[in-house]
Design a protein around this motif. Sequence first.
Motif, PDB file in Angstrom:
ATOM      1  N   CYS A 169       2.957 -40.302  14.032  1.00  0.00           N
ATOM      2  CA  CYS A 169       2.010 -41.152  14.763  1.00  0.00           C
ATOM      3  C   CYS A 169       2.209 -42.616  14.392  1.00  0.00           C
ATOM      4  CB  CYS A 169       0.574 -40.717  14.486  1.00  0.00           C
ATOM      5  SG  CYS A 169       0.091 -39.198  15.325  1.00  0.00           S
ATOM      6  N   GLY A 170       2.427 -42.894  13.105  1.00  0.00           N
ATOM      7  CA  GLY A 170       2.665 -44.273  12.675  1.00  0.00           C
ATOM      8  C   GLY A 170       3.904 -44.862  13.327  1.00  0.00           C
ATOM      9  N   LEU A 171       4.970 -44.083  13.377  1.00  0.00           N
ATOM     10  CA  LEU A 171       6.197 -44.540  14.042  1.00  0.00           C
ATOM     11  C   LEU A 171       5.965 -44.770  15.530  1.00  0.00           C
ATOM     12  CD1 LEU A 171       8.871 -42.228  12.379  1.00  0.00           C
ATOM     13  CD2 LEU A 171       8.794 -44.729  12.223  1.00  0.00           C
ATOM     14  N   ALA A 172       5.296 -43.813  16.177  1.00  0.00           N
ATOM     15  CA  ALA A 172       5.063 -43.922  17.625  1.00  0.00           C
ATOM     16  C   ALA A 172       4.196 -45.137  17.961  1.00  0.00           C
ATOM     17  CB  ALA A 172       4.410 -42.642  18.146  1.00  0.00           C
ATOM     18  N   GLU A 173       3.164 -45.385  17.161  1.00  0.00           N
ATOM     19  CA  GLU A 173       2.296 -46.536  17.427  1.00  0.00           C
ATOM     20  C   GLU A 173       3.053 -47.845  17.201  1.00  0.00           C
ATOM     21  OE1 GLU A 173      -1.150 -48.625  18.589  1.00  0.00           O
ATOM     22  OE2 GLU A 173      -0.392 -46.615  18.993  1.00  0.00           O
ATOM     23  N   SER A 174       3.865 -47.899  16.162  1.00  0.00           N
ATOM     24  CA  SER A 174       4.668 -49.105  15.926  1.00  0.00           C
ATOM     25  C   SER A 174       5.627 -49.347  17.078  1.00  0.00           C
ATOM     26  CB  SER A 174       5.443 -48.978  14.607  1.00  0.00           C
ATOM     27  OG  SER A 174       4.565 -49.093  13.511  1.00  0.00           O
ATOM     28  N   GLN A 175       6.237 -48.286  17.579  1.00  0.00           N
ATOM     29  CA  GLN A 175       7.118 -48.429  18.742  1.00  0.00           C
ATOM     30  C   GLN A 175       6.328 -48.876  19.963  1.00  0.00           C
ATOM     31  OE1 GLN A 175       8.860 -44.358  18.348  1.00  0.00           O
ATOM     32  NE2 GLN A 175      10.716 -45.426  18.989  1.00  0.00           N
TER      33      GLN A 175
ATOM     34  N   ALA B   2       3.636 -46.756   2.702  1.00  0.00           N
ATOM     35  CA  ALA B   2       4.213 -47.825   3.525  1.00  0.00           C
ATOM     36  C   ALA B   2       3.683 -47.766   4.954  1.00  0.00           C
ATOM     37  CB  ALA B   2       5.740 -47.740   3.509  1.00  0.00           C
ATOM     38  N   THR B   3       3.547 -46.562   5.499  1.00  0.00           N
ATOM     39  CA  THR B   3       3.041 -46.398   6.866  1.00  0.00           C
ATOM     40  C   THR B   3       1.598 -46.870   6.962  1.00  0.00           C
ATOM     41  OG1 THR B   3       4.517 -44.506   7.200  1.00  0.00           O
ATOM     42  CG2 THR B   3       2.652 -44.698   8.702  1.00  0.00           C
ATOM     43  N   ILE B   4       0.764 -46.490   6.013  1.00  0.00           N
ATOM     44  CA  ILE B   4      -0.645 -46.880   6.013  1.00  0.00           C
ATOM     45  C   ILE B   4      -0.785 -48.390   5.806  1.00  0.00           C
ATOM     46  CG2 ILE B   4      -2.828 -46.653   4.743  1.00  0.00           C
ATOM     47  CD1 ILE B   4      -1.889 -43.685   4.186  1.00  0.00           C
ATOM     48  N   ALA B   5      -0.056 -48.944   4.846  1.00  0.00           N
ATOM     49  CA  ALA B   5      -0.141 -50.386   4.571  1.00  0.00           C
ATOM     50  C   ALA B   5       0.365 -51.200   5.756  1.00  0.00           C
ATOM     51  CB  ALA B   5       0.638 -50.730   3.304  1.00  0.00           C
ATOM     52  N   THR B   6       1.367 -50.702   6.466  1.00  0.00           N
ATOM     53  CA  THR B   6       1.865 -51.380   7.664  1.00  0.00           C
ATOM     54  C   THR B   6       0.773 -51.437   8.727  1.00  0.00           C
ATOM     55  OG1 THR B   6       4.167 -50.737   7.260  1.00  0.00           O
ATOM     56  CG2 THR B   6       3.578 -51.293   9.529  1.00  0.00           C
ATOM     57  N   ALA B   7       0.178 -50.289   9.017  1.00  0.00           N
ATOM     58  CA  ALA B   7      -0.842 -50.217  10.065  1.00  0.00           C
ATOM     59  C   ALA B   7      -2.088 -51.013   9.707  1.00  0.00           C
ATOM     60  CB  ALA B   7      -1.200 -48.757  10.334  1.00  0.00           C
ATOM     61  N   ALA B   8      -2.392 -51.117   8.429  1.00  0.00           N
ATOM     62  CA  ALA B   8      -3.607 -51.823   8.002  1.00  0.00           C
ATOM     63  C   ALA B   8      -3.556 -53.316   8.325  1.00  0.00           C
ATOM     64  CB  ALA B   8      -3.841 -51.616   6.509  1.00  0.00           C
ATOM     65  N   GLN B   9      -2.393 -53.843   8.650  1.00  0.00           N
ATOM     66  CA  GLN B   9      -2.272 -55.264   8.980  1.00  0.00           C
ATOM     67  C   GLN B   9      -2.638 -55.548  10.439  1.00  0.00           C
ATOM     68  OE1 GLN B   9      -1.707 -57.062   6.154  1.00  0.00           O
ATOM     69  NE2 GLN B   9      -1.696 -54.973   5.370  1.00  0.00           N
ATOM     70  N   ARG B  10      -2.952 -54.514  11.187  1.00  0.00           N
ATOM     71  CA  ARG B  10      -3.279 -54.666  12.606  1.00  0.00           C
ATOM     72  C   ARG B  10      -4.792 -54.818  12.790  1.00  0.00           C
ATOM     73  NH1 ARG B  10       0.941 -49.880  13.636  1.00  0.00           N
ATOM     74  NH2 ARG B  10       2.812 -51.084  13.149  1.00  0.00           N
ATOM     75  N   ASP B  11      -5.240 -54.917  14.035  1.00  0.00           N
ATOM     76  CA  ASP B  11      -6.603 -55.374  14.325  1.00  0.00           C
ATOM     77  C   ASP B  11      -7.669 -54.318  14.586  1.00  0.00           C
ATOM     78  OD1 ASP B  11      -5.759 -58.012  14.089  1.00  0.00           O
ATOM     79  OD2 ASP B  11      -5.174 -58.114  16.193  1.00  0.00           O
ATOM     80  N   ASN B  12      -7.318 -53.072  14.799  1.00  0.00           N
ATOM     81  CA  ASN B  12      -8.310 -52.059  15.152  1.00  0.00           C
ATOM     82  C   ASN B  12      -8.713 -51.242  13.921  1.00  0.00           C
ATOM     83  OD1 ASN B  12      -8.304 -52.634  17.999  1.00  0.00           O
ATOM     84  ND2 ASN B  12      -6.259 -51.737  18.041  1.00  0.00           N
TER      85      ASN B  12
END
Length: 178
Positions: free
Chosen positions: A27-33, A97-107
Amino acid sequence: MNAPELIAPELALLEPLDALDLLVIRCGLAESQRIGAQPLIRGLGPTSFEGLRALCAPEQDLENGAAADRFDEFEELFELLLDHAAPLDQMGIWLAATIATAAQRDNHLWQDMGLPSRRELSAVLRQRFPTLATLNVGDMKWKKFFYRQLCGRAGVPICKSPNCADCIDHAICFGPEE
Protein backbone atom coordinates in the motif's frame (compact mmCIF):
# COMPACT_ATOMS: atom_id res chain seq x y z
CA MET A 1 19.86 9.09 7.03
CA ASN A 2 19.73 5.98 4.94
CA ALA A 3 18.53 2.71 6.38
CA PRO A 4 21.15 0.06 6.87
CA GLU A 5 21.51 -2.00 3.73
CA LEU A 6 20.48 -5.64 3.94
CA ILE A 7 21.52 -6.77 7.39
CA ALA A 8 22.75 -10.16 6.20
CA PRO A 9 21.56 -10.72 2.63
CA GLU A 10 21.64 -14.49 2.93
CA LEU A 11 19.66 -14.39 6.20
CA ALA A 12 17.57 -11.26 5.68
CA LEU A 13 14.15 -12.89 5.50
CA LEU A 14 14.10 -16.62 5.97
CA GLU A 15 10.64 -16.70 7.52
CA PRO A 16 7.45 -16.50 5.45
CA LEU A 17 6.19 -13.00 4.81
CA ASP A 18 3.58 -11.71 7.22
CA ALA A 19 0.39 -10.69 5.39
CA LEU A 20 0.07 -7.44 7.36
CA ASP A 21 3.69 -6.44 6.69
CA LEU A 22 3.19 -7.15 3.00
CA LEU A 23 -0.06 -5.16 2.89
CA VAL A 24 1.57 -2.12 4.51
CA ILE A 25 4.59 -2.17 2.17
CA ARG A 26 2.49 -2.71 -0.97
CA CYS A 27 0.00 0.00 0.00
CA GLY A 28 2.85 2.40 0.81
CA LEU A 29 4.45 1.75 -2.57
CA ALA A 30 1.14 2.08 -4.42
CA GLU A 31 0.26 5.37 -2.70
CA SER A 32 3.72 6.80 -3.41
CA GLN A 33 3.32 5.84 -7.06
CA ARG A 34 -0.20 7.25 -7.19
CA ILE A 35 0.92 10.69 -5.98
CA GLY A 36 4.17 10.64 -7.98
CA ALA A 37 6.46 10.72 -4.94
CA GLN A 38 10.20 10.47 -5.46
CA PRO A 39 11.66 8.49 -3.91
CA LEU A 40 8.84 6.03 -3.37
CA ILE A 41 10.25 5.15 0.05
CA ARG A 42 12.83 7.46 1.55
CA GLY A 43 15.89 6.33 3.45
CA LEU A 44 16.52 3.14 1.47
CA GLY A 45 19.68 2.68 -0.54
CA PRO A 46 19.56 0.93 -3.92
CA THR A 47 20.37 -2.53 -2.52
CA SER A 48 17.78 -2.29 0.24
CA PHE A 49 15.08 -0.96 -2.10
CA GLU A 50 15.78 -3.70 -4.65
CA GLY A 51 15.48 -6.29 -1.88
CA LEU A 52 12.15 -4.80 -0.82
CA ARG A 53 10.88 -4.71 -4.40
CA ALA A 54 12.01 -8.26 -5.16
CA LEU A 55 10.37 -9.64 -2.03
CA CYS A 56 7.25 -7.50 -1.68
CA ALA A 57 6.41 -6.47 -5.25
CA PRO A 58 8.26 -8.86 -7.59
CA GLU A 59 5.70 -8.34 -10.35
CA GLN A 60 6.46 -4.62 -10.51
CA ASP A 61 9.39 -2.94 -12.20
CA LEU A 62 9.95 -0.12 -9.72
CA GLU A 63 12.63 2.51 -9.38
CA ASN A 64 12.85 4.23 -6.02
CA GLY A 65 14.03 7.54 -7.47
CA ALA A 66 16.38 10.12 -6.09
CA ALA A 67 15.86 11.90 -2.82
CA ALA A 68 15.40 15.64 -2.93
CA ASP A 69 16.83 17.81 -0.19
CA ARG A 70 13.98 18.32 2.22
CA PHE A 71 13.62 19.94 5.56
CA ASP A 72 11.19 17.75 7.42
CA GLU A 73 11.20 15.22 10.22
CA PHE A 74 11.74 12.04 8.19
CA GLU A 75 15.09 11.17 9.76
CA GLU A 76 13.91 11.81 13.31
CA LEU A 77 10.76 9.75 12.84
CA PHE A 78 12.69 6.98 11.08
CA GLU A 79 15.09 6.81 14.04
CA LEU A 80 12.20 6.82 16.53
CA LEU A 81 10.60 3.87 14.75
CA LEU A 82 13.90 1.98 14.50
CA ASP A 83 14.47 2.50 18.23
CA HIS A 84 11.20 0.66 18.88
CA ALA A 85 11.37 -2.01 16.14
CA ALA A 86 11.01 -5.51 17.51
CA PRO A 87 12.70 -7.26 16.00
CA LEU A 88 15.03 -4.85 14.26
CA ASP A 89 15.14 -6.94 11.12
CA GLN A 90 15.03 -6.08 7.44
CA MET A 91 11.24 -5.92 7.32
CA GLY A 92 11.22 -3.66 10.39
CA ILE A 93 13.62 -1.29 8.64
CA TRP A 94 11.49 -1.27 5.49
CA LEU A 95 8.32 -0.66 7.49
CA ALA A 96 9.94 2.16 9.47
CA ALA A 97 11.06 3.82 6.23
CA THR A 98 7.61 3.37 4.66
CA ILE A 99 5.81 4.84 7.69
CA ALA A 100 8.27 7.75 8.08
CA THR A 101 7.95 8.53 4.36
CA ALA A 102 4.16 8.66 4.48
CA ALA A 103 4.16 10.71 7.69
CA GLN A 104 5.58 13.67 5.74
CA ARG A 105 2.33 13.98 3.77
CA ASP A 106 -0.81 15.95 4.63
CA ASN A 107 -3.62 13.51 5.47
CA HIS A 108 -4.16 11.01 8.26
CA LEU A 109 -1.21 8.64 8.30
CA TRP A 110 -3.24 5.58 7.28
CA GLN A 111 -4.55 7.55 4.28
CA ASP A 112 -1.05 8.78 3.39
CA MET A 113 0.04 5.14 3.38
CA GLY A 114 -2.84 4.07 1.13
CA LEU A 115 -4.20 1.68 3.78
CA PRO A 116 -7.88 0.70 3.85
CA SER A 117 -8.33 2.05 7.41
CA ARG A 118 -6.54 3.08 10.59
CA ARG A 119 -7.00 -0.47 11.87
CA GLU A 120 -4.19 -1.86 9.68
CA LEU A 121 -1.80 0.91 10.68
CA SER A 122 -2.52 0.37 14.38
CA ALA A 123 -2.07 -3.38 13.96
CA VAL A 124 1.32 -3.12 12.26
CA LEU A 125 2.52 -0.60 14.84
CA ARG A 126 1.48 -2.91 17.69
CA GLN A 127 3.07 -5.90 15.97
CA ARG A 128 6.34 -4.35 14.74
CA PHE A 129 6.90 -1.34 17.04
CA PRO A 130 5.24 -2.57 20.24
CA THR A 131 7.01 -0.40 22.81
CA LEU A 132 6.14 2.72 20.82
CA ALA A 133 2.54 1.64 20.23
CA THR A 134 1.97 1.03 23.94
CA LEU A 135 2.96 4.64 24.67
CA ASN A 136 -0.13 5.79 22.77
CA VAL A 137 -2.35 5.11 25.77
CA GLY A 138 -5.18 7.42 24.72
CA ASP A 139 -5.30 6.20 21.11
CA MET A 140 -4.11 9.57 19.82
CA LYS A 141 -4.04 9.89 16.03
CA TRP A 142 -0.77 8.30 14.96
CA LYS A 143 0.81 11.24 13.17
CA LYS A 144 0.06 13.57 16.07
CA PHE A 145 1.36 10.94 18.47
CA PHE A 146 4.63 10.55 16.53
CA TYR A 147 5.23 14.28 16.44
CA ARG A 148 4.47 14.54 20.13
CA GLN A 149 7.10 11.84 20.73
CA LEU A 150 9.62 13.72 18.58
CA CYS A 151 8.97 16.96 20.46
CA GLY A 152 9.39 15.13 23.74
CA ARG A 153 12.73 13.72 22.56
CA ALA A 154 13.86 17.20 21.60
CA GLY A 155 12.67 18.70 24.90
CA VAL A 156 10.17 20.96 23.14
CA PRO A 157 6.90 21.49 25.02
CA ILE A 158 3.96 21.35 22.63
CA CYS A 159 0.88 21.02 24.77
CA LYS A 160 -1.45 23.84 25.69
CA SER A 161 -2.54 22.05 28.87
CA PRO A 162 -0.81 19.97 31.54
CA ASN A 163 -2.62 16.89 30.25
CA CYS A 164 -4.60 15.94 27.18
CA ALA A 165 -7.94 15.58 28.98
CA ASP A 166 -7.87 19.30 29.86
CA CYS A 167 -6.81 20.51 26.41
CA ILE A 168 -9.18 22.44 24.16
CA ASP A 169 -7.78 20.50 21.16
CA HIS A 170 -8.63 17.06 22.60
CA ALA A 171 -11.15 16.28 19.85
CA ILE A 172 -8.59 17.15 17.15
CA CYS A 173 -5.95 14.79 18.53
CA PHE A 174 -8.22 11.94 19.62
CA GLY A 175 -11.28 12.21 17.42
CA PRO A 176 -12.29 9.72 14.74
CA GLU A 177 -10.26 9.49 11.55
CA GLU A 178 -12.52 9.37 8.53
